[in-house]
Structures are given as structure tokens and as C-alpha cells.
Design a protein around this motif. Structure first.
Motif, PDB file in Angstrom:
ATOM      1  N   MET A 136       2.475 -19.350   4.508  1.00 53.78           N
ATOM      2  CA  MET A 136       1.941 -19.155   3.180  1.00 53.78           C
ATOM      3  C   MET A 136       2.433 -20.297   2.304  1.00 53.78           C
ATOM      4  SD  MET A 136       1.963 -15.719   0.920  1.00 53.78           S
ATOM      5  CE  MET A 136       1.040 -14.938   2.206  1.00 53.78           C
ATOM      6  N   LYS A 137       1.558 -20.861   1.497  1.00 52.30           N
ATOM      7  CA  LYS A 137       1.902 -22.028   0.707  1.00 52.30           C
ATOM      8  C   LYS A 137       2.033 -21.683  -0.770  1.00 52.30           C
ATOM      9  CE  LYS A 137      -0.251 -25.204   3.883  1.00 52.30           C
ATOM     10  NZ  LYS A 137      -1.156 -26.314   4.061  1.00 52.30           N
ATOM     11  N   VAL A 138       2.991 -20.852  -1.080  1.00 52.52           N
ATOM     12  CA  VAL A 138       3.310 -20.516  -2.466  1.00 52.52           C
ATOM     13  C   VAL A 138       4.708 -21.049  -2.716  1.00 52.52           C
ATOM     14  CG1 VAL A 138       3.672 -18.620  -4.078  1.00 52.52           C
ATOM     15  CG2 VAL A 138       1.855 -18.465  -2.404  1.00 52.52           C
ATOM     16  N   LYS A 139       4.892 -21.744  -3.825  1.00 58.23           N
ATOM     17  CA  LYS A 139       6.203 -22.319  -4.115  1.00 58.23           C
ATOM     18  C   LYS A 139       7.252 -21.231  -4.240  1.00 58.23           C
ATOM     19  CE  LYS A 139       4.477 -26.362  -6.457  1.00 58.23           C
ATOM     20  NZ  LYS A 139       4.294 -27.049  -7.728  1.00 58.23           N
ATOM     21  N   GLY A 140       8.411 -21.458  -3.625  1.00 58.07           N
ATOM     22  CA  GLY A 140       9.497 -20.504  -3.683  1.00 58.07           C
ATOM     23  C   GLY A 140       9.315 -19.310  -2.775  1.00 58.07           C
ATOM     24  N   TYR A 141       8.382 -19.367  -1.838  1.00 58.43           N
ATOM     25  CA  TYR A 141       8.068 -18.248  -0.945  1.00 58.43           C
ATOM     26  C   TYR A 141       9.273 -17.897  -0.071  1.00 58.43           C
ATOM     27  CZ  TYR A 141       6.020 -15.859   3.069  1.00 58.43           C
ATOM     28  OH  TYR A 141       5.744 -14.975   4.072  1.00 58.43           O
ATOM     29  N   LEU A 142       9.612 -16.621  -0.026  1.00 52.84           N
ATOM     30  CA  LEU A 142      10.709 -16.135   0.813  1.00 52.84           C
ATOM     31  C   LEU A 142      10.220 -15.237   1.939  1.00 52.84           C
ATOM     32  CD1 LEU A 142      13.327 -15.248  -1.919  1.00 52.84           C
ATOM     33  CD2 LEU A 142      13.339 -17.217  -0.401  1.00 52.84           C
ATOM     34  N   GLY A 143       9.189 -14.470   1.718  1.00 52.90           N
ATOM     35  CA  GLY A 143       8.673 -13.555   2.726  1.00 52.90           C
ATOM     36  C   GLY A 143       7.611 -12.660   2.138  1.00 52.90           C
ATOM     37  N   HIS A 144       6.973 -11.884   3.000  1.00 52.79           N
ATOM     38  CA  HIS A 144       5.955 -10.960   2.510  1.00 52.79           C
ATOM     39  C   HIS A 144       5.872  -9.736   3.413  1.00 52.79           C
ATOM     40  CE1 HIS A 144       3.453 -13.041   5.528  1.00 52.79           C
ATOM     41  NE2 HIS A 144       2.769 -11.909   5.568  1.00 52.79           N
ATOM     42  N   VAL A 145       5.282  -8.703   2.855  1.00 49.41           N
ATOM     43  CA  VAL A 145       5.038  -7.458   3.571  1.00 49.41           C
ATOM     44  C   VAL A 145       3.618  -7.017   3.257  1.00 49.41           C
ATOM     45  CG1 VAL A 145       5.628  -5.016   3.735  1.00 49.41           C
ATOM     46  CG2 VAL A 145       7.427  -6.695   3.530  1.00 49.41           C
ATOM     47  N   LYS A 146       2.855  -6.674   4.296  1.00 54.85           N
ATOM     48  CA  LYS A 146       1.524  -6.104   4.099  1.00 54.85           C
ATOM     49  C   LYS A 146       1.592  -4.644   4.495  1.00 54.85           C
ATOM     50  CE  LYS A 146      -1.190 -10.247   4.761  1.00 54.85           C
ATOM     51  NZ  LYS A 146      -2.257 -10.897   5.515  1.00 54.85           N
ATOM     52  N   VAL A 147       1.031  -3.774   3.648  1.00 56.73           N
ATOM     53  CA  VAL A 147       1.028  -2.342   3.924  1.00 56.73           C
ATOM     54  C   VAL A 147      -0.398  -1.812   3.828  1.00 56.73           C
ATOM     55  CG1 VAL A 147       3.387  -1.949   3.130  1.00 56.73           C
ATOM     56  CG2 VAL A 147       1.528  -1.796   1.500  1.00 56.73           C
ATOM     57  N   ASP A 148      -0.662  -0.697   4.525  1.00 53.12           N
ATOM     58  CA  ASP A 148      -1.967  -0.056   4.431  1.00 53.12           C
ATOM     59  C   ASP A 148      -1.916   1.028   3.356  1.00 53.12           C
ATOM     60  OD1 ASP A 148      -0.520   1.925   5.649  1.00 53.12           O
ATOM     61  OD2 ASP A 148      -1.691   1.971   7.489  1.00 53.12           O
ATOM     62  N   ASP A 149      -2.973   1.814   3.262  1.00 56.35           N
ATOM     63  CA  ASP A 149      -3.052   2.857   2.234  1.00 56.35           C
ATOM     64  C   ASP A 149      -2.023   3.963   2.425  1.00 56.35           C
ATOM     65  OD1 ASP A 149      -5.122   1.519   1.012  1.00 56.35           O
ATOM     66  OD2 ASP A 149      -6.669   2.630   2.080  1.00 56.35           O
ATOM     67  N   LYS A 150      -1.547   4.139   3.646  1.00 57.20           N
ATOM     68  CA  LYS A 150      -0.554   5.183   3.924  1.00 57.20           C
ATOM     69  C   LYS A 150       0.871   4.631   3.922  1.00 57.20           C
ATOM     70  CE  LYS A 150      -3.891   7.692   6.642  1.00 57.20           C
ATOM     71  NZ  LYS A 150      -4.307   8.129   7.951  1.00 57.20           N
ATOM     72  N   TRP A 151       1.046   3.411   3.461  1.00 57.51           N
ATOM     73  CA  TRP A 151       2.342   2.743   3.337  1.00 57.51           C
ATOM     74  C   TRP A 151       2.992   2.462   4.687  1.00 57.51           C
ATOM     75  CZ3 TRP A 151       3.063   0.347  -0.960  1.00 57.51           C
ATOM     76  CH2 TRP A 151       2.363   0.794  -2.075  1.00 57.51           C
ATOM     77  N   ASN A 152       2.187   2.305   5.709  1.00 60.09           N
ATOM     78  CA  ASN A 152       2.705   1.835   6.985  1.00 60.09           C
ATOM     79  C   ASN A 152       2.712   0.305   6.948  1.00 60.09           C
ATOM     80  OD1 ASN A 152       2.840   4.464   8.034  1.00 60.09           O
ATOM     81  ND2 ASN A 152       0.660   4.378   8.561  1.00 60.09           N
ATOM     82  N   VAL A 153       3.798  -0.305   7.388  1.00 56.32           N
ATOM     83  CA  VAL A 153       3.919  -1.762   7.360  1.00 56.32           C
ATOM     84  C   VAL A 153       3.025  -2.346   8.450  1.00 56.32           C
ATOM     85  CG1 VAL A 153       5.498  -3.704   7.632  1.00 56.32           C
ATOM     86  CG2 VAL A 153       6.248  -1.655   6.435  1.00 56.32           C
ATOM     87  N   ILE A 154       2.085  -3.187   8.045  1.00 61.02           N
ATOM     88  CA  ILE A 154       1.166  -3.839   8.973  1.00 61.02           C
ATOM     89  C   ILE A 154       1.773  -5.153   9.464  1.00 61.02           C
ATOM     90  CG2 ILE A 154      -1.109  -4.883   9.220  1.00 61.02           C
ATOM     91  CD1 ILE A 154      -2.049  -2.968   7.012  1.00 61.02           C
ATOM     92  N   GLU A 155       2.298  -5.925   8.524  1.00 57.56           N
ATOM     93  CA  GLU A 155       2.866  -7.229   8.853  1.00 57.56           C
ATOM     94  C   GLU A 155       4.101  -7.437   7.995  1.00 57.56           C
ATOM     95  OE1 GLU A 155       1.660 -11.960   8.606  1.00 57.56           O
ATOM     96  OE2 GLU A 155       0.178 -10.441   8.121  1.00 57.56           O
ATOM     97  N   LYS A 156       5.138  -7.994   8.598  1.00 59.12           N
ATOM     98  CA  LYS A 156       6.383  -8.214   7.869  1.00 59.12           C
ATOM     99  C   LYS A 156       6.930  -9.579   8.244  1.00 59.12           C
ATOM    100  CE  LYS A 156      10.247  -6.414   9.185  1.00 59.12           C
ATOM    101  NZ  LYS A 156      11.481  -5.762   9.463  1.00 59.12           N
ATOM    102  N   VAL A 157       7.203 -10.413   7.250  1.00 53.94           N
ATOM    103  CA  VAL A 157       7.781 -11.730   7.484  1.00 53.94           C
ATOM    104  C   VAL A 157       8.962 -11.915   6.541  1.00 53.94           C
ATOM    105  CG1 VAL A 157       7.378 -14.214   7.437  1.00 53.94           C
ATOM    106  CG2 VAL A 157       5.563 -12.683   8.179  1.00 53.94           C
ATOM    107  N   ASN A 158      10.154 -12.091   7.075  1.00 53.63           N
ATOM    108  CA  ASN A 158      11.385 -12.336   6.299  1.00 53.63           C
ATOM    109  C   ASN A 158      11.626 -11.288   5.219  1.00 53.63           C
ATOM    110  OD1 ASN A 158      11.839 -14.650   7.781  1.00 53.63           O
ATOM    111  ND2 ASN A 158      10.832 -15.971   6.313  1.00 53.63           N
TER     112      ASN A 158
END
Length: 151
Positions: A1-23
Motif C-alpha cells: 500500500m502506498k500511503v505515507k506513514g503506512y504501518l499496517g491494515h486490517v480488512k474485516v467483513d460485516d460480521k467483524w471476521n478478519v479477512i486480511e491482516k498486515v502488521n
């Protein structure tokens, strides 16, 4: 991901299950869930249906959550305008619309200023650039998503 100062991200679905997790830690999904529930509750009190997203500013790290994706950034290095554009525009449509706009301008130039597109009659050489211009001018505004955010 090319956002300045990026540390990590989490993607969740509607039921709050983690789909993708980075740092990101596991507790981030819990923090997101609590803040979204609280924000939606406050939004309903103010007369809105629900909240589309939020940003939490910290002294060292900040968090922005929109469209089921939370991005953690360093507060001192973050470019909030860039983060806003990341969430609000469909970059593929925007890039293709700009490309078609430039292509139509080049074809207009070639049809009027050079003999390369001097075919058939005066009007047919304008059909393709005009069609490309119309498509590009539709794609550029349609690249904006249905959500609007204020950071």
C-alpha cells in the motif's frame, strides 16, 4: 500500500471476521468493532442511518477506518489527503478516464493540425475523438464512490 506513514491494515467483513491482516495486532479488530458500534449509535442519535467511517488520531499512531478496511499510519508522517483519495476514488476508473481524455485530445490535434487523420470526410474524423471524450468525461466523475468522507 502506498500511503505515507503506512504501518499496517486490517480488512474485516460485516460480521467483524478478519479477512486480511498486515502488521496489525488481533486487538485492532476489537477496537474497530467497539468504535463502529459506538459511532453508529451516536449517528442514529443525530438522525443518520449509520456511520461510513472514522479516524482516530493518536500522538504516535493513527487509525482510519472506511469501507471495511482499517489503515494504521504514523501520525507525524501521514498524508491525510492521500489517505482520503485512497478511500474515495476508484483509481482504475480515474486513470482510464484521464488516459482516454488525453487520447481524445491527441486525436483532435491529429485530425485538425496534421494530415494523418484526413480520411473520408470532415465529420467522420471527429467521431472517434468525440466518443472517447464523452466516455472519459463520464468515467472521471463516476470514479468517485458513493461514500463521501471528511477527514
Amino acid at each position: 500500500m502506498k500511503v505515507k506513514g503506512y504501518l499496517g491494515h486490517v480488512k474485516v467483513d460485516d460480521k467483524w471476521n478478519v479477512i486480511e491482516k498486515v502488521n496489525a495486532s488481533e486487538e485492532l479488530a476489537g477496537i474497530l468493532k467497539f468504535n463502529v458500534e459506538k459511532g453508529n449509535e451516536e449517528a442514529r442519535e443525530l438522525g443518520f442511518k449509520r456511520m461510513n467511517g472514522f479516524a482516530m488520531m493518536g500522538s504516535k499512531k493513527s487509525l482510519a477506518f472506511m469501507k471495511g478496511e482499517a489503515i494504521m499510519v504514523e501520525t507525524s508522517k501521514a498524508d491525510w489527503q492521500e489517505l482520503f483519495v485512497h478511500y474515495v476514488y476508484l483509481k482504475g476508473w480515474l486513470a482510464l478516464g484521464i488516459f482516454l481524455l488525453v487520447l481524445s485530445i491527441v486525436l483532435y490535434y491529429m485530425s485538425f493540425a496534421t494530415p494523418y487523420l484526413d480520411y473520408f470526410a470532415p465529420l467522420p474524423r471527429l467521431y472517434v475523438p468525440t466518443l472517447l471524450l464523452i466516455i472519459s468525461l463520464l468515467m472521471i466523475p463516476f470514479s468517485k464512490t458513493r461514500y463521501t468522507y471528511r477527514l
